[in-house]
Each structure stands twice: as structure tokens, then as C-alpha cells.
Design an enzyme around this catalytic site. Structure first.
Site, PDB file in Angstrom:
ATOM      1  N   GLN A  63       0.861  -1.181   0.000  1.00 36.54           N
ATOM      2  CA  GLN A  63       0.000   0.000   0.000  1.00 36.54           C
ATOM      3  C   GLN A  63       0.896   1.230   0.000  1.00 36.54           C
ATOM      4  O   GLN A  63       1.563   1.514   0.990  1.00 36.54           O
ATOM      5  CB  GLN A  63      -0.902  -0.010   1.245  1.00 36.54           C
ATOM      6  CG  GLN A  63      -1.829  -1.214   1.338  1.00 36.54           C
ATOM      7  CD  GLN A  63      -2.878  -1.242   0.232  1.00 36.54           C
ATOM      8  OE1 GLN A  63      -3.429  -0.198  -0.142  1.00 36.54           O
ATOM      9  NE2 GLN A  63      -3.156  -2.410  -0.314  1.00 36.54           N
ATOM     10  N   GLU A  64       0.932   1.916  -1.131  1.00 39.60           N
ATOM     11  CA  GLU A  64       1.851   3.057  -1.265  1.00 39.60           C
ATOM     12  C   GLU A  64       1.165   4.377  -0.931  1.00 39.60           C
ATOM     13  O   GLU A  64      -0.046   4.449  -0.749  1.00 39.60           O
ATOM     14  CB  GLU A  64       2.440   3.064  -2.682  1.00 39.60           C
ATOM     15  CG  GLU A  64       3.265   1.802  -2.922  1.00 39.60           C
ATOM     16  CD  GLU A  64       4.021   1.789  -4.238  1.00 39.60           C
ATOM     17  OE1 GLU A  64       3.782   2.662  -5.103  1.00 39.60           O
ATOM     18  OE2 GLU A  64       4.859   0.892  -4.390  1.00 39.60           O
ATOM     19  N   ALA A  66       1.657   8.935  -1.477  1.00 38.31           N
ATOM     20  CA  ALA A  66       2.364  10.050  -2.119  1.00 38.31           C
ATOM     21  C   ALA A  66       3.540  10.492  -1.252  1.00 38.31           C
ATOM     22  O   ALA A  66       4.565  10.952  -1.756  1.00 38.31           O
ATOM     23  CB  ALA A  66       1.406  11.209  -2.349  1.00 38.31           C
ATOM     24  N   GLU A  75       4.128  -7.724   3.117  1.00 42.16           N
ATOM     25  CA  GLU A  75       4.383  -8.651   4.221  1.00 42.16           C
ATOM     26  C   GLU A  75       3.912  -8.064   5.549  1.00 42.16           C
ATOM     27  O   GLU A  75       3.309  -8.759   6.372  1.00 42.16           O
ATOM     28  CB  GLU A  75       5.882  -8.965   4.335  1.00 42.16           C
ATOM     29  CG  GLU A  75       6.465  -9.699   3.149  1.00 42.16           C
ATOM     30  CD  GLU A  75       6.985  -8.781   2.054  1.00 42.16           C
ATOM     31  OE1 GLU A  75       6.428  -7.678   1.850  1.00 42.16           O
ATOM     32  OE2 GLU A  75       7.958  -9.169   1.383  1.00 42.16           O
ATOM     33  N   CYS A 112      12.201  -7.140   2.434  1.00 47.80           N
ATOM     34  CA  CYS A 112      13.096  -6.083   2.926  1.00 47.80           C
ATOM     35  C   CYS A 112      13.430  -6.324   4.411  1.00 47.80           C
ATOM     36  O   CYS A 112      12.786  -7.127   5.098  1.00 47.80           O
ATOM     37  CB  CYS A 112      12.466  -4.709   2.729  1.00 47.80           C
ATOM     38  SG  CYS A 112      11.233  -4.283   3.961  1.00 47.80           S
TER      39      CYS A 112
HETATM   40  N1  THU Z   1       7.665  -4.074  -1.320  1.00 49.28           N
HETATM   41  C1  THU Z   1       6.949  -5.028  -0.664  1.00 49.28           C
HETATM   42  O1  THU Z   1       5.724  -4.942  -0.537  1.00 49.28           O
HETATM   43  N2  THU Z   1       7.619  -6.079  -0.140  1.00 49.28           N
HETATM   44  C2  THU Z   1       8.951  -6.290  -0.268  1.00 49.28           C
HETATM   45  O2  THU Z   1       9.459  -7.270   0.262  1.00 49.28           O
HETATM   46  C3  THU Z   1       9.782  -5.341  -1.011  1.00 49.28           C
HETATM   47  C4  THU Z   1       9.096  -4.105  -1.470  1.00 49.28           C
HETATM   48  C5  THU Z   1       6.940  -2.943  -1.889  1.00 49.28           C
HETATM   49  C6  THU Z   1       7.148  -1.636  -1.200  1.00 49.28           C
HETATM   50  C7  THU Z   1       6.847  -0.664  -2.311  1.00 49.28           C
HETATM   51  O3  THU Z   1       5.446  -0.461  -2.383  1.00 49.28           O
HETATM   52  C8  THU Z   1       7.278  -1.395  -3.570  1.00 49.28           C
HETATM   53  O4  THU Z   1       7.338  -2.766  -3.218  1.00 49.28           O
HETATM   54  C9  THU Z   1       8.630  -0.956  -4.117  1.00 49.28           C
HETATM   55  O5  THU Z   1       9.600  -0.956  -3.136  1.00 49.28           O
END
Ligand code: THU
Length: 160
Positions: A63-64, A66, A75, A112
Site C-alpha cells: 500500500q503506497e 504520495a 508482508e 526487505c
Molecule cells: N515491497 C513489498 O511490498 N515487499 C517487499 O518485500 C519489497 C518491497 C513494496 C514496497 C513498495 O510499495 C514497492 O514494493 C517498491 O519498493
């Protein structure tokens, strides 16, 4: 001085079809969850599916925002959702599938550091391992039996 080697067993499957049935189903749920990621900035979609000992499956996707750091990885969305909804349940495994809207990911993306730390928190809390199953969009699938395999020497409550 003595040297210590830290190693772990990583299972490498050629495709998800080689996984045992319950892992395959969990991965398919993660793939479906990936489609609903809110990722207008990175165009990188991640889905996660968690299997609990009560048989329930909880999903999450990234969920991103701005304001970039305010967003959250798939995760952690899934882990917090599972803990919020089923606080006493034991987490058996988490399947994670990642891909890009710009290209086909033919290999798994590694979770990550922050997500590893969060998964580790619940593994320590429940005193039972959480298996991690990783896949891109296609291609090989990786599985390890515990988050401690991919987050050795973790910081945890024992220091506090
Ligand atoms: N992202 C994840 O959801 N899980 C990960 O293990 C690595 C990165 C997402 C965060 C962000 O929305 C997008 O991937 C790019 O980093």
C-alpha cells in the site's frame, strides 16, 4: 578468536507446481492478493498470504502513499492484519509473490529488512518457526523454514 559459520537449508523448487499442495494454494492466494496492490508509484506489486494454525488464511499487499515512507510492504500489511484479527493464532507460513507492472519477474524478490524484523517479532513471540515461501511472477520458488534463516543475529525482546 573462533570463526562461526551460519548456514541454513534453502529449498529451491523449479516452479510452484513442485511445492506441496498447501504451499501451492498459499502461493496462489498471494498471487491473487498481488493483483490488488496499491502501487501507483513503484508499479511493483507484492502479495502475501499467511497460513494460521486455525486454518485461516490472511492476505496483504503493498500500500503506497504520495509521501513515500508512509506506505507499507505487503508482508507487514499481512502480518499486522493477521495479528489484529487472530491475536492468539500461531503463524505457520507466509507466501510472498512479487512482480512489476513494467516487466515479468522471473525470480523471487527477497523481503526487505523491516519486513524480516516484523516477521521475526511474531516468530519470537509464538516460539514456533514461520516458514517463508518466495516467488516472482514465474520461475523458481524458494522456501526456508524460519525467518531466522534469513535474519540471523536478529534484534529481539531479549535485549530490552
Ligand atoms: N515491497 C513489498 O511490498 N515487499 C517487499 O518485500 C519489497 C518491497 C513494496 C514496497 C513498495 O510499495 C514497492 O514494493 C517498491 O519498493
Amino acid at each position: 578468536m573462533k570463526k562461526q559459520k551460519i548456514s541454513f537449508d534453502l529449498m529451491v523448487y523449479e516452479t510452484k507446481d513442485e511445492l506441496e499442495r498447501k504451499d501451492q494454494e498459499l502461493m496462489e492466494t498471494a498471487v491473487n492478493a498481488r493483483k490488488d496492490a496499491y502501487s501507483p508509484y513503484s508499479k511493483f506489486n507484492v502479495g502475501a498470504a499467511i497460513l494460521l494454525d486455525n486454518g485461516e488464511v490472511v492476505i496483504g499487499n503493498n500500500q503506497e502513499n504520495a509521501c513515500y515512507p508512509a506506505g507499507l510492504c505487503a508482508e507487514r500489511v499481512a502480518m499486522f492484519y493477521a495479528s489484529a484479527k487472530y491475536p492468539g493464532a500461531i503463524i505457520r507460513s507466509i507466501a510472498i509473490s512479487a512482480t512489476s507492472q513494467n516487466y515479468c519477474m522471473d525470480k523471487p524478490a527477497a523481503p526487505c529488512g523491516s519486513c524480516r524484523q516484523v516477521i521475526s517479532e511474531y516468530e519470537v513471540k509464538q516460539e514456533q518457526p514461520i516458514a517463508i515461501i518466495l516467488m516472482g511472477e514465474t520461475g523458481e520458488v524458494l522456501k526456508c523454514q524460519s525467518i531466522s534463516d534469513i535474519l540471523p543475529l536478529a534484534f529481539n525482546k531479549s535485549y530490552l
